[in-house]
Design a protein around this motif. Structure first.
Motif, PDB file in Angstrom:
ATOM      1  N   ASN A 183       0.830  -1.199   0.000  1.00 25.92           N
ATOM      2  CA  ASN A 183       0.000   0.000   0.000  1.00 25.92           C
ATOM      3  C   ASN A 183       0.867   1.253   0.000  1.00 25.92           C
ATOM      4  N   SER A 184       0.317   2.323  -0.541  1.00 25.86           N
ATOM      5  CA  SER A 184       0.979   3.622  -0.475  1.00 25.86           C
ATOM      6  C   SER A 184       0.694   4.226   0.888  1.00 25.86           C
ATOM      7  N   ARG A 185       1.732   4.651   1.580  1.00 29.26           N
ATOM      8  CA  ARG A 185       1.576   5.122   2.964  1.00 29.26           C
ATOM      9  C   ARG A 185       2.254   6.471   3.182  1.00 29.26           C
ATOM     10  N   LEU A 186       1.671   7.251   4.057  1.00 29.02           N
ATOM     11  CA  LEU A 186       2.284   8.508   4.484  1.00 29.02           C
ATOM     12  C   LEU A 186       3.368   8.172   5.506  1.00 29.02           C
ATOM     13  N   PHE A 187       4.584   8.644   5.264  1.00 22.66           N
ATOM     14  CA  PHE A 187       5.632   8.355   6.241  1.00 22.66           C
ATOM     15  C   PHE A 187       6.510   9.573   6.449  1.00 22.66           C
ATOM     16  N   ALA A 188       7.193   9.589   7.558  1.00 22.23           N
ATOM     17  CA  ALA A 188       8.184  10.627   7.848  1.00 22.23           C
ATOM     18  C   ALA A 188       9.458   9.929   8.299  1.00 22.23           C
ATOM     19  N   ALA A 189      10.601  10.492   7.960  1.00 24.14           N
ATOM     20  CA  ALA A 189      11.876   9.907   8.372  1.00 24.14           C
ATOM     21  C   ALA A 189      12.863  11.014   8.712  1.00 24.14           C
ATOM     22  N   TRP A 190      13.796  10.718   9.604  1.00 23.01           N
ATOM     23  CA  TRP A 190      14.788  11.716   9.989  1.00 23.01           C
ATOM     24  C   TRP A 190      16.102  11.026  10.363  1.00 23.01           C
ATOM     25  N   THR A 191      17.192  11.758  10.295  1.00 25.51           N
ATOM     26  CA  THR A 191      18.499  11.275  10.740  1.00 25.51           C
ATOM     27  C   THR A 191      19.439  12.460  10.904  1.00 25.51           C
ATOM     28  N   ILE A 192      20.459  12.313  11.738  1.00 24.99           N
ATOM     29  CA  ILE A 192      21.490  13.351  11.841  1.00 24.99           C
ATOM     30  C   ILE A 192      22.851  12.803  11.439  1.00 24.99           C
ATOM     31  N   ASN A 193      22.917  11.515  11.042  1.00 24.58           N
ATOM     32  CA  ASN A 193      24.193  10.958  10.565  1.00 24.58           C
ATOM     33  C   ASN A 193      23.979   9.861   9.526  1.00 24.58           C
ATOM     34  N   SER A 194      23.137  10.188   8.531  1.00 24.74           N
ATOM     35  CA  SER A 194      22.905   9.301   7.395  1.00 24.74           C
ATOM     36  C   SER A 194      22.394   7.913   7.801  1.00 24.74           C
ATOM     37  N   TYR A 195      21.615   7.860   8.869  1.00 22.90           N
ATOM     38  CA  TYR A 195      20.980   6.624   9.342  1.00 22.90           C
ATOM     39  C   TYR A 195      21.969   5.581   9.857  1.00 22.90           C
ATOM     40  N   HIS A 196      23.180   5.993  10.173  1.00 21.48           N
ATOM     41  CA  HIS A 196      24.140   5.033  10.720  1.00 21.48           C
ATOM     42  C   HIS A 196      23.747   4.633  12.142  1.00 21.48           C
ATOM     43  N   THR A 197      23.404   5.603  12.962  1.00 22.29           N
ATOM     44  CA  THR A 197      23.005   5.285  14.345  1.00 22.29           C
ATOM     45  C   THR A 197      21.757   6.043  14.780  1.00 22.29           C
ATOM     46  N   THR A 198      21.298   7.009  14.001  1.00 17.92           N
ATOM     47  CA  THR A 198      20.146   7.812  14.422  1.00 17.92           C
ATOM     48  C   THR A 198      19.052   7.794  13.365  1.00 17.92           C
ATOM     49  N   GLY A 199      17.836   8.087  13.806  1.00 18.03           N
ATOM     50  CA  GLY A 199      16.728   8.280  12.893  1.00 18.03           C
ATOM     51  C   GLY A 199      15.967   7.016  12.560  1.00 18.03           C
ATOM     52  N   THR A 204       8.831   4.882  14.968  1.00 16.35           N
ATOM     53  CA  THR A 204       9.438   3.627  15.387  1.00 16.35           C
ATOM     54  C   THR A 204      10.697   3.833  16.225  1.00 16.35           C
ATOM     55  N   CYS A 205      11.070   5.080  16.448  1.00 20.84           N
ATOM     56  CA  CYS A 205      12.129   5.405  17.394  1.00 20.84           C
ATOM     57  C   CYS A 205      11.761   6.730  18.050  1.00 20.84           C
ATOM     58  N   GLN A 206      12.501   7.112  19.066  1.00 21.60           N
ATOM     59  CA  GLN A 206      12.199   8.358  19.757  1.00 21.60           C
ATOM     60  C   GLN A 206      12.754   9.535  18.959  1.00 21.60           C
ATOM     61  N   GLY A 207      11.970  10.595  18.830  1.00 21.56           N
ATOM     62  CA  GLY A 207      12.461  11.779  18.130  1.00 21.56           C
ATOM     63  C   GLY A 207      11.355  12.727  17.728  1.00 21.56           C
ATOM     64  N   PHE A 208      10.467  12.284  16.826  1.00 24.10           N
ATOM     65  CA  PHE A 208       9.393  13.151  16.349  1.00 24.10           C
ATOM     66  C   PHE A 208       8.300  13.252  17.403  1.00 24.10           C
ATOM     67  N   VAL A 209       7.900  14.491  17.713  1.00 29.43           N
ATOM     68  CA  VAL A 209       6.830  14.732  18.683  1.00 29.43           C
ATOM     69  C   VAL A 209       5.549  15.015  17.918  1.00 29.43           C
ATOM     70  N   GLN A 210       4.574  14.127  18.025  1.00 27.42           N
ATOM     71  CA  GLN A 210       3.311  14.307  17.319  1.00 27.42           C
ATOM     72  C   GLN A 210       2.302  15.025  18.206  1.00 27.42           C
ATOM     73  N   ILE A 211       1.519  15.928  17.585  1.00 26.14           N
ATOM     74  CA  ILE A 211       0.480  16.628  18.337  1.00 26.14           C
ATOM     75  C   ILE A 211      -0.895  16.477  17.695  1.00 26.14           C
ATOM     76  N   ALA A 212      -0.951  16.069  16.426  1.00 26.95           N
ATOM     77  CA  ALA A 212      -2.235  15.949  15.723  1.00 26.95           C
ATOM     78  C   ALA A 212      -2.922  14.636  16.053  1.00 26.95           C
ATOM     79  N   SER A 213      -4.234  14.692  16.185  1.00 29.45           N
ATOM     80  CA  SER A 213      -5.016  13.478  16.441  1.00 29.45           C
ATOM     81  C   SER A 213      -5.655  12.945  15.161  1.00 29.45           C
ATOM     82  N   GLU A 214      -5.408  13.639  14.010  1.00 25.75           N
ATOM     83  CA  GLU A 214      -6.050  13.245  12.757  1.00 25.75           C
ATOM     84  C   GLU A 214      -5.178  12.394  11.845  1.00 25.75           C
ATOM     85  N   ILE A 215      -3.846  12.453  12.034  1.00 28.83           N
ATOM     86  CA  ILE A 215      -2.918  11.806  11.104  1.00 28.83           C
ATOM     87  C   ILE A 215      -2.114  10.731  11.817  1.00 28.83           C
ATOM     88  N   ALA A 216      -2.044   9.543  11.215  1.00 28.90           N
ATOM     89  CA  ALA A 216      -1.211   8.459  11.739  1.00 28.90           C
ATOM     90  C   ALA A 216      -0.081   8.201  10.752  1.00 28.90           C
TER      91      ALA A 216
END
Length: 367
Positions: A183-199, A204-216
């Motif tokens: 399926n096509s899914r909405l996703f977000a991703a982040w890293t501070i070192n090219s995904y070697h140890t972060t992001g 699925t890991c700690q980092g992004f703080v969600q506040i909206a109740s409408e979007i998963a």
């Protein structure tokens, strides 16, 4: 007497063989038990106690989690974090007058929304299941992208949001390794070192703080565009505030959440490069060639343009003038131009439209 010795010897060999098999079975059972415990511990870490759970028709389970008990606050840098106030400029609609120039619909939704909604003070989080973890390369790297090559990975900070081709012309092969389907899914991703140890992807890991109740994040999105039929778009934006946080906004008004300054490294001061486009990855292809047969976008080359190729329009950045504007310097790049292509269609008096995509392996052009 000789026969007895042979019988005793055979009995001893049989006993030794049985003992070896027994030891192997015990060791295998012990290893299996250890893996089960690791999986249970990982699931407990990923899935927080739900105030309410929603069973989506696509098979996902969406848990409504207390906003103050979401995974982000397990991050060492966010243990005493206070949820930030939404900047005033994000609450103002900043739609461009060029919106709608492609005659596409913005009536796009997530499938789980048809089955219920999350109450206030909770955030919807897609539940991770045992089978999701079993598909991962390793439990430690679950939800992470493979490390990217970088000249200076220590300062390679990225924030990325997409639904992997949000105008995707029925090409729904997204990330089955992570999500378990096509399926096509909405996703977000982040890293501070090219995904070697972060992001990671989504929450699925700690980092992004969600506040909206409408979007998963990580959930199925639709409807899909198709050739010779209605095209669908989603408006998304990532904005920096003066406190160093980066906010994610959708549909001009839904503030999904933010990446806090405490985790984004050098990005808390500014960004020097903005990129948009598509990315394809395959675990099965180790060298180039052969290329992966995975399509990008609709599978059509960028030259197919509107109605055929995947596209992005209404592209804007905000500089220190604090106004949205089309970037001054824009260039296109395709790492494998015979497999995937990119085209920035600039016509006088019209807003530029960026097209991208391709079929992947297609001998002899893309071997």
């Amino acid at each position: 007497m000789g026969k007895c010795k042979v019988a005793i010897l055979l009995l001893w060999v049989f006993f030794a063989l049985c003992t070896t098999i027994l030891e192997l079975k015990v060791e295998a059972r012990a290893a299996s038990s250890f893996l089960e415990k690791e999986i249970e511990a990982k699931l407990k870490l990923l899935n927080k106690p739900a105030v309410k759970s929603i069973k989506s028709e696509d098979g996902d389970i969406i848990d409504c989690i207390n906003i103050y008990k979401q995974p982000a606050f397990d991050h060492p840098a966010l243990i005493n974090h206070t949820i930030q106030r939404i900047p005033d400029f994000l609450l103002e609609s900043q739609s461009s007058s060029t919106r709608g120039a492609t005659n596409a619909s913005t009536d796009v939704f997530q499938t789980w929304q048809k089955s219920g909604s999350c109450p206030k003070e909770t955030v919807p989080i897609r539940r991770i299941r045992k089978e999701d973890l079993l598909r991962a390369v390793s439990l430690n790297r679950f939800g992470q992208k493979p490390p990217e090559p970088s000249v200076n990975s220590a300062t390679n900070t990225k924030l990325n949001f997409s639904n992997l081709d949000y105008v995707n012309l029925e090409n729904r092969s997204v990330n089955p390794k992570l999500y378990g389907d096509h399926n096509s899914r909405l996703f977000a991703a982040w890293t501070i070192n090219s995904y070697h140890t972060t992001g990671c992807f989504d929450l699925t890991c700690q980092g992004f703080v969600q506040i909206a109740s409408e979007i998963a994040l990580g959930s199925t999105v639709g409807p899909y565009s198709s050739q010779f039929n209605q095209q669908y778009e989603i408006n998304v934006g990532i904005f920096w505030d003066r406190n160093g946080n980066w906010w994610l906004r959708m549909k001009d008004k839904i503030i999904v959440g933010y990446w806090p300054a405490a985790i984004v490294g050098n990005l808390q001061h500014s960004a020097t490069l903005v990129q948009w486009g598509g990315q394809v990855f395959s675990y099965n292809v180790k060298t180039t060639p052969p290329h992966t047969g995975t399509q990008m976008g609709s599978g059509e080359a960028a030259s197919g343009r509107f109605g055929f190729a995947c596209y992005m329009t209404n592209v804007r950045i905000k500089d220190y003038s604090e106004t949205l504007k089309y970037p001054q310097f824009v260039s296109t790049y395709a790492a494998e131009p015979y497999c995937y292509s990119a085209l920035n269609d600039v016509q006088y008096g019209k807003d530029p439209v960026f097209f991208f995509g391709g079929p992947g392996r297609r001998p002899p052009y893309c071997p």
